[in-house]
Design a protein around this motif. Structure first.
Motif, PDB file in Angstrom:
ATOM      1  N   GLN A  72       0.832  -1.206   0.000  1.00  0.00           N
ATOM      2  CA  GLN A  72       0.000   0.000   0.000  1.00  0.00           C
ATOM      3  C   GLN A  72       0.864   1.253   0.000  1.00  0.00           C
ATOM      4  OE1 GLN A  72      -2.204  -0.878   3.560  1.00  0.00           O
ATOM      5  NE2 GLN A  72      -4.034  -1.486   2.410  1.00  0.00           N
ATOM      6  N   LEU A  73       1.930   1.236   0.767  1.00  0.00           N
ATOM      7  CA  LEU A  73       2.812   2.397   0.854  1.00  0.00           C
ATOM      8  C   LEU A  73       3.498   2.681  -0.484  1.00  0.00           C
ATOM      9  CD1 LEU A  73       3.925   4.499   2.854  1.00  0.00           C
ATOM     10  CD2 LEU A  73       5.769   2.898   3.351  1.00  0.00           C
ATOM     11  N   ARG A  74       3.807   1.656  -1.253  1.00  0.00           N
ATOM     12  CA  ARG A  74       4.487   1.822  -2.538  1.00  0.00           C
ATOM     13  C   ARG A  74       3.677   2.663  -3.525  1.00  0.00           C
ATOM     14  NH1 ARG A  74       9.277   1.490  -3.835  1.00  0.00           N
ATOM     15  NH2 ARG A  74       9.072   0.275  -5.702  1.00  0.00           N
ATOM     16  N   LYS A  75       2.355   2.735  -3.362  1.00  0.00           N
ATOM     17  CA  LYS A  75       1.515   3.522  -4.274  1.00  0.00           C
ATOM     18  C   LYS A  75       1.717   5.025  -4.080  1.00  0.00           C
ATOM     19  CE  LYS A  75      -2.035  -0.027  -4.331  1.00  0.00           C
ATOM     20  NZ  LYS A  75      -3.397  -0.373  -3.928  1.00  0.00           N
ATOM     21  N   PHE A  76       2.250   5.426  -2.933  1.00  0.00           N
ATOM     22  CA  PHE A  76       2.408   6.843  -2.626  1.00  0.00           C
ATOM     23  C   PHE A  76       3.843   7.290  -2.894  1.00  0.00           C
ATOM     24  CE2 PHE A  76      -1.162   5.373  -0.120  1.00  0.00           C
ATOM     25  CZ  PHE A  76      -2.109   6.327  -0.428  1.00  0.00           C
ATOM     26  N   ASN A  77       4.223   7.184  -4.165  1.00  0.00           N
ATOM     27  CA  ASN A  77       5.587   7.539  -4.555  1.00  0.00           C
ATOM     28  C   ASN A  77       5.645   8.785  -5.442  1.00  0.00           C
ATOM     29  OD1 ASN A  77       4.551   6.556  -6.911  1.00  0.00           O
ATOM     30  ND2 ASN A  77       6.058   4.920  -7.178  1.00  0.00           N
ATOM     31  N   GLY A  78       4.534   9.461  -5.614  1.00  0.00           N
ATOM     32  CA  GLY A  78       4.502  10.695  -6.393  1.00  0.00           C
ATOM     33  C   GLY A  78       4.308  10.509  -7.879  1.00  0.00           C
ATOM     34  N   VAL A  79       4.316   9.269  -8.351  1.00  0.00           N
ATOM     35  CA  VAL A  79       4.132   9.006  -9.779  1.00  0.00           C
ATOM     36  C   VAL A  79       2.639   8.944 -10.077  1.00  0.00           C
ATOM     37  CG1 VAL A  79       4.541   7.371 -11.646  1.00  0.00           C
ATOM     38  CG2 VAL A  79       6.302   7.758  -9.927  1.00  0.00           C
ATOM     39  N   VAL A  80       2.184   9.713 -11.045  1.00  0.00           N
ATOM     40  CA  VAL A  80       0.781   9.736 -11.441  1.00  0.00           C
ATOM     41  C   VAL A  80       0.651   9.048 -12.790  1.00  0.00           C
ATOM     42  CG1 VAL A  80      -1.223  11.192 -11.914  1.00  0.00           C
ATOM     43  CG2 VAL A  80       0.439  11.900 -10.205  1.00  0.00           C
ATOM     44  N   THR A  81      -0.147   7.997 -12.838  1.00  0.00           N
ATOM     45  CA  THR A  81      -0.371   7.267 -14.087  1.00  0.00           C
ATOM     46  C   THR A  81      -1.719   7.660 -14.672  1.00  0.00           C
ATOM     47  OG1 THR A  81      -1.401   5.405 -12.957  1.00  0.00           O
ATOM     48  CG2 THR A  81       0.989   5.317 -13.239  1.00  0.00           C
ATOM     49  N   GLU A  82      -1.999   7.176 -15.851  1.00  0.00           N
ATOM     50  CA  GLU A  82      -3.287   7.460 -16.504  1.00  0.00           C
ATOM     51  C   GLU A  82      -4.446   6.902 -15.682  1.00  0.00           C
ATOM     52  OE1 GLU A  82      -5.684   9.236 -19.197  1.00  0.00           O
ATOM     53  OE2 GLU A  82      -3.509   9.351 -19.230  1.00  0.00           O
ATOM     54  N   ASP A  83      -4.236   5.784 -14.990  1.00  0.00           N
ATOM     55  CA  ASP A  83      -5.290   5.185 -14.175  1.00  0.00           C
ATOM     56  C   ASP A  83      -5.588   6.006 -12.924  1.00  0.00           C
ATOM     57  OD1 ASP A  83      -5.346   3.103 -15.990  1.00  0.00           O
ATOM     58  OD2 ASP A  83      -3.952   1.864 -14.817  1.00  0.00           O
ATOM     59  N   ASP A  84      -4.655   6.860 -12.514  1.00  0.00           N
ATOM     60  CA  ASP A  84      -4.811   7.655 -11.293  1.00  0.00           C
ATOM     61  C   ASP A  84      -5.477   9.007 -11.545  1.00  0.00           C
ATOM     62  OD1 ASP A  84      -3.526   5.734  -9.787  1.00  0.00           O
ATOM     63  OD2 ASP A  84      -1.546   6.609 -10.122  1.00  0.00           O
ATOM     64  N   LYS A  85      -6.003   9.209 -12.726  1.00  0.00           N
ATOM     65  CA  LYS A  85      -6.546  10.506 -13.109  1.00  0.00           C
ATOM     66  C   LYS A  85      -7.586  11.030 -12.117  1.00  0.00           C
ATOM     67  CE  LYS A  85      -8.082  10.307 -17.254  1.00  0.00           C
ATOM     68  NZ  LYS A  85      -8.489  10.417 -18.643  1.00  0.00           N
ATOM     69  N   PHE A  86      -8.438  10.157 -11.595  1.00  0.00           N
ATOM     70  CA  PHE A  86      -9.522  10.581 -10.717  1.00  0.00           C
ATOM     71  C   PHE A  86      -9.276  10.186  -9.264  1.00  0.00           C
ATOM     72  CE2 PHE A  86     -11.422   9.999 -14.947  1.00  0.00           C
ATOM     73  CZ  PHE A  86     -11.810  11.304 -15.180  1.00  0.00           C
ATOM     74  N   ASN A  87      -8.090   9.744  -8.952  1.00  0.00           N
ATOM     75  CA  ASN A  87      -7.754   9.340  -7.598  1.00  0.00           C
ATOM     76  C   ASN A  87      -7.285  10.573  -6.812  1.00  0.00           C
ATOM     77  OD1 ASN A  87      -6.814   8.214  -5.249  1.00  0.00           O
ATOM     78  ND2 ASN A  87      -5.377   6.811  -6.235  1.00  0.00           N
ATOM     79  N   PRO A  88      -7.959  10.930  -5.704  1.00  0.00           N
ATOM     80  CA  PRO A  88      -7.537  12.119  -4.957  1.00  0.00           C
ATOM     81  C   PRO A  88      -6.177  11.958  -4.281  1.00  0.00           C
ATOM     82  CG  PRO A  88      -9.285  10.969  -3.790  1.00  0.00           C
ATOM     83  CD  PRO A  88      -9.133  10.294  -5.122  1.00  0.00           C
ATOM     84  N   ASP A  89      -5.714  10.716  -4.107  1.00  0.00           N
ATOM     85  CA  ASP A  89      -4.416  10.481  -3.484  1.00  0.00           C
ATOM     86  C   ASP A  89      -3.275  10.411  -4.486  1.00  0.00           C
ATOM     87  OD1 ASP A  89      -5.451  10.407  -0.925  1.00  0.00           O
ATOM     88  OD2 ASP A  89      -5.902   8.263  -1.047  1.00  0.00           O
ATOM     89  N   ALA A  90      -3.577  10.550  -5.760  1.00  0.00           N
ATOM     90  CA  ALA A  90      -2.542  10.467  -6.796  1.00  0.00           C
ATOM     91  C   ALA A  90      -1.555  11.619  -6.620  1.00  0.00           C
ATOM     92  CB  ALA A  90      -3.165  10.519  -8.176  1.00  0.00           C
ATOM     93  N   GLY A  91      -0.304  11.296  -6.732  1.00  0.00           N
ATOM     94  CA  GLY A  91       0.734  12.314  -6.622  1.00  0.00           C
ATOM     95  C   GLY A  91       1.236  12.546  -5.213  1.00  0.00           C
TER      96      GLY A  91
END
Length: 148
Positions: A68-87
């Protein structure tokens, strides 16, 4: 024009003008120290106080798994477009997760410390190491007490 000059000289030669200017400066000093005086407007008496302009972002949850922690690395992908935690960028140190998103220039993609983003950097920082074997390893038992 003569009226203006006579009014100017009568103000310049008056004895009360320095005291009035001193009182005005003192009033401005008090207002800057203690704020504007309260207003007693009858229209505002029934209204709720205005909301804060911007609320501080709450701290990240502290119960992440490594995946779970690995997702919070600042990389924004196309799938993260509507994710409020993206970035967002989180780093874990000795079991505490820190939000370092404000320092994206250091921990974000392309930053010098991006490899710590989304990872448990406890051992890596204790050993001052950038090696993968020390990342995501929270075990500090092999380090000296002053490094912990």
């Amino acid at each position: 024009m003569e009226a203006i000059t006579s009014a100017y000289f009568s103000l310049a030669n008056s004895e009360w003008l320095p005291y009035a200017l001193l009182a005005l400066a003192f009033a401005m000093l008090l207002q800057s120290l203690f704020g504007a005086p309260a207003t007693f407007d009858s229209e505002q008496s029934g209204k709720a106080p205005p909301a804060a302009e911007e609320e501080e972002e709450p701290d990240p949850p502290r119960d992440f798994t490594t995946e779970q922690l690995r997702k919070f690395n600042g990389v924004v992908t196309e799938d993260d477009k509507f994710n409020p935690d993206a970035g967002k960028i989180y780093i874990c140190l000795k079991g505490t997760v820190y939000n370092v998103s404000a320092a994206a220039n250091m921990y974000g993609p392309g930053g010098n410390y991006h490899l710590f983003a989304g990872r448990d950097a406890s051992l890596a920082l204790a050993k001052m190491s950038f090696e993968d074997q020390h990342l995501d390893n929270p075990d500090l038992s092999g380090t000296a007490a002053h490094d912990r």
